[in-house]
Design a protein around this motif. Structure first.
Motif, PDB file in Angstrom:
ATOM      1  N   UNK A   1       0.820  -1.213   0.000  1.00 11.70           N
ATOM      2  CA  UNK A   1       0.000   0.000   0.000  1.00 11.70           C
ATOM      3  C   UNK A   1       0.860   1.272   0.000  1.00 11.70           C
ATOM      4  N   UNK A   2       2.146   1.107  -0.285  1.00 12.45           N
ATOM      5  CA  UNK A   2       3.074   2.248  -0.281  1.00 12.45           C
ATOM      6  C   UNK A   2       3.736   2.413  -1.640  1.00 12.45           C
ATOM      7  N   UNK A   3       3.011   2.110  -2.703  1.00  9.19           N
ATOM      8  CA  UNK A   3       3.582   2.135  -4.050  1.00  9.19           C
ATOM      9  C   UNK A   3       3.206   3.385  -4.839  1.00  9.19           C
ATOM     10  N   UNK A   4       2.517   4.345  -4.229  1.00  9.88           N
ATOM     11  CA  UNK A   4       2.025   5.495  -4.989  1.00  9.88           C
ATOM     12  C   UNK A   4       3.162   6.356  -5.539  1.00  9.88           C
ATOM     13  N   UNK A   5       4.173   6.637  -4.721  1.00  6.56           N
ATOM     14  CA  UNK A   5       5.277   7.472  -5.189  1.00  6.56           C
ATOM     15  C   UNK A   5       6.080   6.754  -6.265  1.00  6.56           C
ATOM     16  N   UNK A   6       6.355   5.469  -6.063  1.00  4.43           N
ATOM     17  CA  UNK A   6       7.118   4.715  -7.059  1.00  4.43           C
ATOM     18  C   UNK A   6       6.369   4.653  -8.382  1.00  4.43           C
TER      19      UNK A   6
END
Length: 423
Positions: free
Chosen positions: A252-257
């Motif tokens: 759930x922490x892939x937005x920036x990548x």
């Protein structure tokens, strides 16, 4: 543009026809032209059926798309309005309110197959949203939305957590159910287990009550530091990252990548300045797994800062439209929030700040300039320095500025308490 070959089966009558097609991916370019917009009518209104009836007065007369000109063109706020001829009812859908505000971890695209050329064109849709077109009467306010917001604000964090748990039990997988049950069990037994272990260690130890000076750890800081390892031989293991960001949270922490990998820029009003100042350095990391890991750390910092803003008076506006994944929302509410007050208790707020500072050390390779993170946390740099020192950090001068470092072995501040001699 990317092309791929794939077999597509088409049903013709009772027979299946297999075709070899090429998939052509068309990238999004919002600066030149907008991508296709997709919406649906939950009310049951059928625009195609009504349009075919020549005598019908409920034909679709116009479809308009509005875009906020002040927003970043690569992250626009869109509003779709479908007008109905001879009626005061319009169907309106937005990319920033209602159903569109729910957490979203998938991407949508529109595919068009050309049988003659055998090419399947895949085009991303506008704002990566499926617009829910709700009927609205022109000139009439919608009081239901206000009542819903009031009901949501009335819910305590404990009630929200209970609702999440009930929803997980009813609709989620067995794996997620077991995960939540283990999490609740660990929270209940963590304090009890720590206390029992301490009692076992203290058995047989005599305390010298006549000591004039006793050095004890600072209780305020000891309660407000993330998981740590005093015996760590490497600086990365002083605060184990896998104990701060759990394994199941990285998805759930892939937005920036995803944004940077797709060539998009990070919106200035969405991400903190600390994250924006370090986004460009991600491109210099050649290893993809390391780049994805660092982007996840920056995303986690963003969620922590926006969670703090959401529960403060001066930062609530910056967190108004921030999308916090439900798994992190439940975790943060349990760790930092109060069940009786919307504001964060001081000790819980200090703990949240400690998590942010530790992750900022990871992002800066353990040589961090606290100026921009202090601005994001809305704190004085001198006040923030005491938080760094409570985590075992030391400050060194580098290029005419103070930089926080983490020396080993990890040690915490102590307070000397003088006891009066009993007569």
């Amino acid at each position: 543009m990317g092309k791929k070959e794939k077999k597509v089966s088409e049903e013709i009558g009772k027979q299946l026809e297999t075709m070899n097609v090429k998939i052509k991916e068309i990238p999004e370019n919002p600066e030149k032209k907008i991508s296709p917009v997709i919406g649906y009518f939950p009310s049951g209104f059928d625009p195609l059926k009504n349009s075919e009836e020549s005598n019908s007065q409920s034909r679709v007369s116009s479809v308009k798309v509005y875009k906020n000109a002040k927003r970043n063109p690569k992250n626009p706020r869109l509003e779709v309005v479908v007008g109905v001829g001879g009626s005061a009812v319009n169907f309106v859908g937005t990319s920033y309110s209602g159903e569109a505000r729910t957490p979203q971890i998938c991407n949508y695209a529109l595919g068009v197959l050309d049988k003659n050329t055998g090419v399947l064109k895949m085009v991303p849709i506008a704002a990566n949203k499926i617009f829910r077109l709700e009927p609205k009467v022109h000139g009439v306010e919608q009081p239901e939305n206000e009542s819903r917001d009031a009901e949501k604000e009335a819910d305590t964090y404990e009630e929200r957590s209970e609702k999440f748990m009930n929803a997980t039990r009813m609709y989620s997988t067995k794996k997620n159910i077991r995960r939540d049950e283990k999490r609740v069990t660990l929270r209940r037994t963590e304090d009890v287990g720590a206390q029992e272990g301490m009692e076992q260690k203290l058995e047989g130890i005599k305390v010298n009550m006549e000591a004039l000076v006793e050095a004890v750890p600072s209780t305020a800081n000891a309660r407000n530091i993330p998981p740590h390892n005093l015996d760590a031989n490497e600086v990365e293991m002083a605060y184990p990252l896998d104990k701060i960001i759990l394994k199941g949270e990285w998805d759930y922490l892939q937005d920036i990548f995803d944004k940077l990998h797709g060539g998009s820029e990070l919106a200035q009003d969405v991400y903190p300045s600390f994250v924006l100042n370090r986004a460009q350095s991600l491109q210099k990391i050649k290893n993809e797994s390391s780049r994805r890991r660092m982007a996840g750390i920056l995303s986690y910092i963003t969620h922590l800062i926006r969670f703090k803003d959401r529960h403060s008076m001066d930062g609530v506006s910056s967190a108004k439209f921030h999308r916090l994944p439900s798994i992190l929302s439940q975790k943060f509410s349990t760790m930092f929030a109060s069940t009786t007050d919307k504001r964060l208790p001081q000790d819980k707020q200090d703990l949240l700040i400690s998590y942010v500072l530790v992750l900022s050390l990871f992002a800066d390779d353990f040589r961090s300039d606290p100026s921009d993170i202090a601005r994001d946390l809305r704190m004085n740099p001198l006040t923030l320095r005491t938080h760094y020192e409570s985590l075992g950090c030391k400050f060194v001068r580098e290029n005419m500025s103070l930089v926080a470092t983490l020396p080993l072995p990890l040690t915490f501040q102590t307070i000397k308490i003088k006891r009066k001699r009993q007569k």
